[in-house]
Motif scaffolding. Sequence first.
Motif, PDB file in Angstrom:
ATOM      1  N   PHE A 130      -3.227 -24.036   2.862  1.00 33.26           N
ATOM      2  CA  PHE A 130      -2.523 -22.715   2.733  1.00 33.26           C
ATOM      3  C   PHE A 130      -3.360 -21.353   3.010  1.00 33.26           C
ATOM      4  O   PHE A 130      -2.707 -20.651   4.010  1.00 33.26           O
ATOM      5  N   LEU A 131      -4.560 -21.365   2.839  1.00 31.65           N
ATOM      6  CA  LEU A 131      -5.528 -20.414   3.418  1.00 31.65           C
ATOM      7  C   LEU A 131      -5.469 -20.361   4.560  1.00 31.65           C
ATOM      8  O   LEU A 131      -5.184 -19.187   5.400  1.00 31.65           O
ATOM      9  N   THR A 132      -5.752 -21.428   5.291  1.00 31.08           N
ATOM     10  CA  THR A 132      -5.830 -21.491   6.865  1.00 31.08           C
ATOM     11  C   THR A 132      -4.700 -20.937   7.556  1.00 31.08           C
ATOM     12  O   THR A 132      -4.490 -20.363   8.482  1.00 31.08           O
ATOM     13  N   THR A 133      -3.508 -21.361   6.820  1.00 28.17           N
ATOM     14  CA  THR A 133      -2.041 -21.183   7.578  1.00 28.17           C
ATOM     15  C   THR A 133      -1.944 -19.430   7.218  1.00 28.17           C
ATOM     16  O   THR A 133      -1.437 -18.877   8.447  1.00 28.17           O
ATOM     17  N   LEU A 134      -2.134 -18.953   6.224  1.00 27.89           N
ATOM     18  CA  LEU A 134      -2.273 -17.535   6.016  1.00 27.89           C
ATOM     19  C   LEU A 134      -3.242 -16.854   6.880  1.00 27.89           C
ATOM     20  O   LEU A 134      -2.508 -15.735   7.663  1.00 27.89           O
ATOM     21  N   CYS A 135      -4.497 -17.152   7.004  1.00 23.17           N
ATOM     22  CA  CYS A 135      -5.384 -16.435   8.228  1.00 23.17           C
ATOM     23  C   CYS A 135      -4.804 -16.445   9.514  1.00 23.17           C
ATOM     24  O   CYS A 135      -4.946 -15.502  10.541  1.00 23.17           O
ATOM     25  N   ASN A 136      -4.215 -17.785   9.852  1.00 22.25           N
ATOM     26  CA  ASN A 136      -3.849 -18.100  11.278  1.00 22.25           C
ATOM     27  C   ASN A 136      -2.550 -17.016  11.408  1.00 22.25           C
ATOM     28  O   ASN A 136      -2.544 -16.540  12.763  1.00 22.25           O
ATOM     29  N   ALA A 137      -1.638 -16.711  10.431  1.00 23.86           N
ATOM     30  CA  ALA A 137      -0.390 -16.064  10.871  1.00 23.86           C
ATOM     31  C   ALA A 137      -0.590 -14.531  10.779  1.00 23.86           C
ATOM     32  O   ALA A 137       0.082 -14.026  11.318  1.00 23.86           O
ATOM     33  N   TYR A 138      -1.487 -14.052   9.950  1.00 23.06           N
ATOM     34  CA  TYR A 138      -1.351 -12.696   9.512  1.00 23.06           C
ATOM     35  C   TYR A 138      -1.997 -11.873  10.957  1.00 23.06           C
ATOM     36  O   TYR A 138      -3.154 -12.328  11.445  1.00 23.06           O
ATOM     37  N   GLU A 139      -1.174 -10.933  10.888  1.00 20.08           N
ATOM     38  CA  GLU A 139      -1.669  -9.870  12.100  1.00 20.08           C
ATOM     39  C   GLU A 139      -1.063  -8.185  11.654  1.00 20.08           C
ATOM     40  O   GLU A 139       0.024  -8.234  11.213  1.00 20.08           O
ATOM     41  N   GLU A 140      -1.844  -7.485  11.877  1.00 20.33           N
ATOM     42  CA  GLU A 140      -1.478  -6.056  11.632  1.00 20.33           C
ATOM     43  C   GLU A 140      -1.208  -5.710  13.252  1.00 20.33           C
ATOM     44  O   GLU A 140      -2.185  -5.421  14.194  1.00 20.33           O
ATOM     45  N   GLU A 141       0.013  -5.594  13.638  1.00 25.33           N
ATOM     46  CA  GLU A 141       0.378  -5.401  15.077  1.00 25.33           C
ATOM     47  C   GLU A 141       0.688  -3.627  15.334  1.00 25.33           C
ATOM     48  O   GLU A 141       1.480  -2.993  14.559  1.00 25.33           O
ATOM     49  N   ASP A 142      -0.064  -2.966  16.219  1.00 21.83           N
ATOM     50  CA  ASP A 142       0.179  -1.996  16.765  1.00 21.83           C
ATOM     51  C   ASP A 142       1.457  -1.756  17.844  1.00 21.83           C
ATOM     52  O   ASP A 142       1.205  -2.474  18.719  1.00 21.83           O
TER      53      ASP A 142
END
Length: 488
Positions: free
Chosen positions: A352-364
Amino acid sequence: MKTNDELFKNVISHAKEYGFVFPSSEIYDGLSAVYDYGQLGAELKNNIKTYWWKAMVQLNENIVGIDSAIFMHPKIWKASGHVDGFNDPMIDNKDSKKRYRADQLIEDKITRYQKDGKTEKANKLQADLDNALNKDDLGSLKAIIEEHNIVCSISGTKNWTEVRQFNLMFSTQMGAMAEGSDEVYLRPETAQGIFVNFLNVQKTGRMKIPFGIAQIGKAFRNEVIARQFIMRMREFEQMEMQFFVRPGTELEWYNKWKETRLKWHLALKPDQSKYRYHDHVKLAHYANAAVDIEYDFPFGFKEVEGIHSRTDFDLSQHQQFSGKKLQYFDPEVNQNYIPYVIETSIGLDRMFLTTLCNAYEEEDLSTPEKADSRSVLHLHPALAPIKAAIFPLTKKDGLPEKAREIMDALKMDYNLIYEEKDAIGKRYRRQDAIGTPICITVDHQSLQDNTVTIRHRDSMEQERVAIADLERILEGIVGWKSLLKEIL
């Protein structure tokens, strides 16, 4: 540019803000290393479990699933070695009274050396740590801590106790009266429930070697040092499969499952450079091969899944301690034997944590004319908690009724969300933040020609499609079939 620590803090904050993970018992100031999954977290977690179960059980004719009890006969844990040998090396700082895992203190120092570019020093320290762990040499662990000037993060001192072993199992009493009750354990792993049911499954399912037994279930470990969010918890969930093979073929199957399991992870289209194999330097006494699939979290490479060749240790131990034969008659070689076992074991919470870390992006998304940004979860569509959001452009003129009509037609097959509050751009941003793959907007044209606008999360591109085609389009984007084809 954010540091890895800042990025990880933002992932944790995002998980709470949007209903993925909450600290357990938060209104009572929480309970250390215990977490609750919120409304979106429960959906994502269930989707990860479904993906694993379909890949493991549905796609393999020779693998079946069970659900064994959390409480088991206490002799099981004696046979498995957990009563005598399920320990972590602990050390206390006399000034702060804080307790640490000795090996983790040293691993953190290795990471700091690596970040500082002291590769040779890091490699030497890793070799010394591996050597001490291989020999179960607690004195050497303390000597390493002192030699490398490792200090307590709270007191800043090196005033350490000796290193000693700490058993990780939770125990409780089973029985009506405390004085006449039996001591039982909360299971520290799910594997033993599979081993003690080996013959039950083999006979009732008429299974032939090689075959596997899969299970998803809770496990409990009294982690003294629980850290890194849901990475290491006292109550967690495992997805394990024990694959029973003919002795002498185990390394062939070990290599097969090693490749198969990495393929399962990579089918989700993560950054492949963040995954690696890590062969065990110190093998458990029952194993003849072991490897971890590691992921590069913001705090470094850590194990997500383990693949182990466990030989015949488990079934042999249970045969000895129970007095019941746990053998298989193999008609192909005309002999009885205790099967060897290949284990694949993945922590659901870590995945679950791997999935979140893979997916999360702060996009400019800024342009010369306007500053703009978004937080987005690039979840694989099949894992997304919400498959599609349905928006009426306005709250009048029959648009909500048309949107509800579409929602009613699709919600039997997909988990959807309906929203009509705020401007459409704000609604898009909210769905981006929770990983919803597509948004469906109903406007005035929809009432005239039965078409809607679909907006895609990752590209933010929009297209006009017929309402009649929505079910087919959704299935192609979020359905399990396209994902499972990747691992066949």
